[in-house]
Design a protein around this motif. Sequence first.
Motif, PDB file in Angstrom:
ATOM      1  N   ALA A   1     -39.399 -16.086  47.138  1.00  0.00           N
ATOM      2  CA  ALA A   1     -39.299 -14.637  46.983  1.00  0.00           C
ATOM      3  C   ALA A   1     -40.499 -13.944  47.620  1.00  0.00           C
ATOM      4  N   THR A   2     -40.259 -12.704  48.015  1.00  0.00           N
ATOM      5  CA  THR A   2     -41.366 -11.902  48.531  1.00  0.00           C
ATOM      6  C   THR A   2     -42.150 -11.341  47.358  1.00  0.00           C
TER       7      THR A   2
ATOM      8  N   ARG B   1     -39.072  -8.067  39.616  1.00  0.00           N
ATOM      9  CA  ARG B   1     -38.585  -8.902  38.510  1.00  0.00           C
ATOM     10  C   ARG B   1     -39.482  -8.801  37.268  1.00  0.00           C
TER      11      ARG B   1
ATOM     12  N   GLU C   1     -40.220  -8.652  45.622  1.00  0.00           N
ATOM     13  CA  GLU C   1     -39.149  -9.145  44.764  1.00  0.00           C
ATOM     14  C   GLU C   1     -39.710  -9.617  43.417  1.00  0.00           C
TER      15      GLU C   1
END
Length: 150
Positions: free
Chosen positions: A2-3, A10, A6
Amino acid sequence: MATVLEVQKRISPLTKKATLESIAFQELKKLREILLDIQKIRLNKGLDTSGKVIGTYSFSTELIAKFENPIKPKRFGQPYNFEYTGDFFKGMQLVFKQNEAVFTGKSTNQELLVAKYDDLMGYTDDEWVEFLKTKLQPAFIKEFRNRAKL
């Protein structure tokens, strides 16, 4: 993988007080038996929530106990251990309501004991810090990792 954006998205709910409180409360519910054990261990040593001895047995209590055969001995000068028939510890419960946790019990003696001794139920600062470090903090770390999908 994931970046950073991201992951940030979350975990953003974890910045809200209500979310953190909800997670903490759910974890406390899961750890109920451990919390009860901590309470029982302290009471068995005869200590209140500030870590001070609540009281010690009298000579007459020791004599009476020899005839009544309690679960734990009652020796003159020794701190109370709060175990006579075992009902107090067996009936002890930690009930969760809304945003609070309350000690209750099925023992008829619990109300009397709580009324007589102000700081009977709860935790010492050291007990609470140890619990937070060893039990609750790891639960938060796990929740963070799950939400971040790390």
